[in-house]
Enzyme design. Structure first.
Site, PDB file in Angstrom:
ATOM      1  N   HIS A 176      -0.446  -9.538 -10.615  1.00 27.27           N
ATOM      2  CA  HIS A 176       0.583  -8.271 -10.212  1.00 27.27           C
ATOM      3  C   HIS A 176       0.054  -7.257  -9.468  1.00 27.27           C
ATOM      4  O   HIS A 176       0.685  -5.943  -9.387  1.00 27.27           O
ATOM      5  CB  HIS A 176       0.514  -7.146 -11.379  1.00 27.27           C
ATOM      6  CG  HIS A 176       1.582  -7.986 -12.897  1.00 27.27           C
ATOM      7  ND1 HIS A 176       2.052  -8.476 -13.059  1.00 27.27           N
ATOM      8  CD2 HIS A 176       0.331  -9.056 -14.122  1.00 27.27           C
ATOM      9  CE1 HIS A 176       2.968  -9.345 -14.510  1.00 27.27           C
ATOM     10  NE2 HIS A 176       1.592  -9.518 -14.795  1.00 27.27           N
ATOM     11  N   THR A 177       0.070  -8.154  -8.795  1.00 24.52           N
ATOM     12  CA  THR A 177      -0.902  -7.416  -7.278  1.00 24.52           C
ATOM     13  C   THR A 177       0.216  -8.279  -5.513  1.00 24.52           C
ATOM     14  O   THR A 177       0.893  -7.210  -4.922  1.00 24.52           O
ATOM     15  CB  THR A 177      -1.827  -8.198  -6.537  1.00 24.52           C
ATOM     16  OG1 THR A 177      -2.208  -9.011  -6.772  1.00 24.52           O
ATOM     17  CG2 THR A 177      -3.420  -7.088  -7.135  1.00 24.52           C
ATOM     18  N   SER A 219       2.174 -22.505 -12.968  1.00 25.80           N
ATOM     19  CA  SER A 219       3.460 -22.725 -12.095  1.00 25.80           C
ATOM     20  C   SER A 219       3.983 -23.874 -11.920  1.00 25.80           C
ATOM     21  O   SER A 219       4.056 -24.075 -11.004  1.00 25.80           O
ATOM     22  CB  SER A 219       2.984 -22.578 -10.857  1.00 25.80           C
ATOM     23  OG  SER A 219       2.651 -20.957 -10.472  1.00 25.80           O
ATOM     24  N   SER A 220       4.447 -23.979 -13.159  1.00 26.59           N
ATOM     25  CA  SER A 220       4.859 -25.368 -13.055  1.00 26.59           C
ATOM     26  C   SER A 220       6.710 -25.053 -12.962  1.00 26.59           C
ATOM     27  O   SER A 220       7.029 -26.090 -11.804  1.00 26.59           O
ATOM     28  CB  SER A 220       5.655 -26.143 -14.573  1.00 26.59           C
ATOM     29  OG  SER A 220       6.140 -25.022 -15.409  1.00 26.59           O
ATOM     30  N   ASP A 240       3.188 -17.944  -6.133  1.00 24.42           N
ATOM     31  CA  ASP A 240       3.093 -19.438  -6.614  1.00 24.42           C
ATOM     32  C   ASP A 240       3.757 -20.164  -5.667  1.00 24.42           C
ATOM     33  O   ASP A 240       3.068 -21.184  -5.791  1.00 24.42           O
ATOM     34  CB  ASP A 240       3.726 -19.307  -7.614  1.00 24.42           C
ATOM     35  CG  ASP A 240       3.492 -17.951  -8.520  1.00 24.42           C
ATOM     36  OD1 ASP A 240       1.908 -17.544  -8.693  1.00 24.42           O
ATOM     37  OD2 ASP A 240       4.186 -17.869 -10.202  1.00 24.42           O
TER      38      ASP A 240
HETATM   39  C1  GLA Z   1       4.309 -14.635 -11.781  1.00 27.55           C
HETATM   40  C2  GLA Z   1       5.066 -14.465 -10.889  1.00 27.55           C
HETATM   41  C3  GLA Z   1       3.937 -14.152  -9.837  1.00 27.55           C
HETATM   42  C4  GLA Z   1       2.848 -13.468  -9.912  1.00 27.55           C
HETATM   43  C5  GLA Z   1       2.218 -13.452 -11.189  1.00 27.55           C
HETATM   44  C6  GLA Z   1       1.589 -12.061 -12.145  1.00 27.55           C
HETATM   45  O1  GLA Z   1       3.470 -15.989 -11.973  1.00 27.55           O
HETATM   46  O2  GLA Z   1       5.508 -15.732 -10.273  1.00 27.55           O
HETATM   47  O3  GLA Z   1       4.676 -14.521  -8.374  1.00 27.55           O
HETATM   48  O4  GLA Z   1       3.540 -12.065  -9.561  1.00 27.55           O
HETATM   49  O5  GLA Z   1       3.526 -13.294 -12.937  1.00 27.55           O
HETATM   50  O6  GLA Z   1       0.083 -11.988 -10.654  1.00 27.55           O
END
Ligand code: GLA
Length: 353
Positions: free
Chosen positions: A18-19, A109-110, A155
């Site tokens: 969440h950064t 991140s699929s 991602d």
């Molecule tokens: C998801 C989002 C990313 C990121 C994360 C939290 O994976 O796709 O962009 O914000 O949450 O770090």
């Protein structure tokens, strides 16, 4: 015309959750779980994508509204077609077969891996060459179009710019990327909690809006620019500021090969995501506890939270034992079935020879 193949990896994030949408820092690694697209150009301007016996039949120029496409996974393809069309891609169609070893709905991140592999195939079919950062931006836009979730750039960027044997330190304002070698004796485990991610899209959008409002109140462009003093009384913003610091410290700890320090940063990050940013769940907390009890240097939720997977770092030669012990303890404590994946850092997306 002969078939061409493209691969794009999923990721685990070692620090900085969440950064990214606060223009801060992240430290993910691309993992040896990937999406593979095999494609052949078509003459009729259609994209026919096949996955697990289903077919999505789409306009190659991105005419459909991605949010309405069926089957649902076809939304990502439609999103990519549309975001690439906006970048000048000629509407050349393809037959595409999609396979993936990135577990869906796990926070690994699929969807980013899927978007990036499809984007490479579509760019190749129309001889469009995009710089990796533009490709990542196009895929991020595709994700927004497909899901309505205002996700950040992490991602897609690590899926395109990952480096074998390293995590990548990304400055999400400049999009500068610096590989940070992982110590040879460091093992990385992703452990799925057996709980699907819930509330993710609405809660994610809420958190993002709250962060942007906090930055506005402080008169700042983004929370990246806030000091700890400025956010001392605001837990959400405090998480972002302390997490950004932890990313830079984590990069230092890895460069120094100091796994114990890296582990302490993991634990602090999980506590901040749980208590200040409030994106953990009782299951994720239990899994983190059991991994640390089983001997991991540290564990934390990875990605957006609200379910899915956690990541742990441990001594490489103890990884299997730690994974099994933690999974057994977590299973009997929560009655959920966890899945343990050992992760290796791989290179970012590209053609497969
Ligand atoms: C998801 C989002 C990313 C990121 C994360 C939290 O994976 O796709 O962009 O914000 O949450 O770090």
């Amino acid at each position: 015309m002969s078939a061409r193949r493209f691969r794009a990896p999923g990721r685990v994030n070692l620090m900085g959750d969440h950064t990214d949408y606060n223009e801060g820092f992240v430290l993910p690694m691309a993992i040896d779980r990937e999406c593979l697209v095999t494609s052949t150009a078509r003459e009729d301007g259609r994209i026919r994508a096949r996955s697990r016996g289903e077919t999505a039949d789409l306009d190659a120029g991105g005419a459909e509204d991605p949010a309405l496409v069926q089957p649902e996974w076809g939304r990502y393809v439609a999103g990519v077609a549309r975001s690439l069309a906006a970048r000048g891609r000629r509407a050349v169609g393809v037959d595409a077969v999609v396979e993936s070893t990135v577990p869906a709905g796990s926070g690994l991140s699929s969807s980013a891996a899927f978007e990036v592999a499809v984007a490479l195939a579509l760019c190749d079919a129309s001889a469009l060459s995009l710089e990796p950062r533009d490709l990542a931006r196009a895929c991020q836009e595709a994700e927004h179009l497909a899901t309505g979730v205002p996700s950040g750039i992490m991602d897609q960027l690590v899926s395109t710019l990952g480096v074998a044997g390293a995590a990548v330190l990304i400055d999400c304002r400049s999009l500068e990327v610096e590989p940070v070698r992982l110590p040879a004796r460091l093992g990385v485990l992703a452990v799925h909690s057996g709980m699907p991610r819930t509330l993710e899209s609405s809660a994610y959008a809420d958190r993002r809006a709250a962060c942007e409002a906090a930055a506005r109140r402080l008169g700042l462009r983004a929370l990246r620019d806030a000091t700890l003093d400025q956010v001392a009384d605001d837990p959400l913003a405090r998480h972002v500021v302390t997490e950004d610091e932890r990313v830079l410290e984590m990069a230092e700890a890895l460069r120094a090969g100091d796994c114990e320090r890296a582990g302490r940063l993991f634990s602090a990050s999980h506590a901040s995501l749980r208590d200040d940013f409030r994106v953990s769940t009782p299951e994720l907390d239990a899994l983190v506890e059991e991994l640390e009890r089983a001997g991991a240097y540290g564990a934390r939720l990875t990605g957006a939270g609200f379910g899915g997977a956690v990541v742990a770092i441990c001594a490489d030669d103890e990884a299997d034992a730690i994974g099994s012990a933690a999974a057994a303890a977590y299973g009997s404590r929560t009655r959920r079935e966890p899945t343990v994946f050992r992760c290796t850092a791989v290179d970012g997306a590209g053609p497969v020879a």
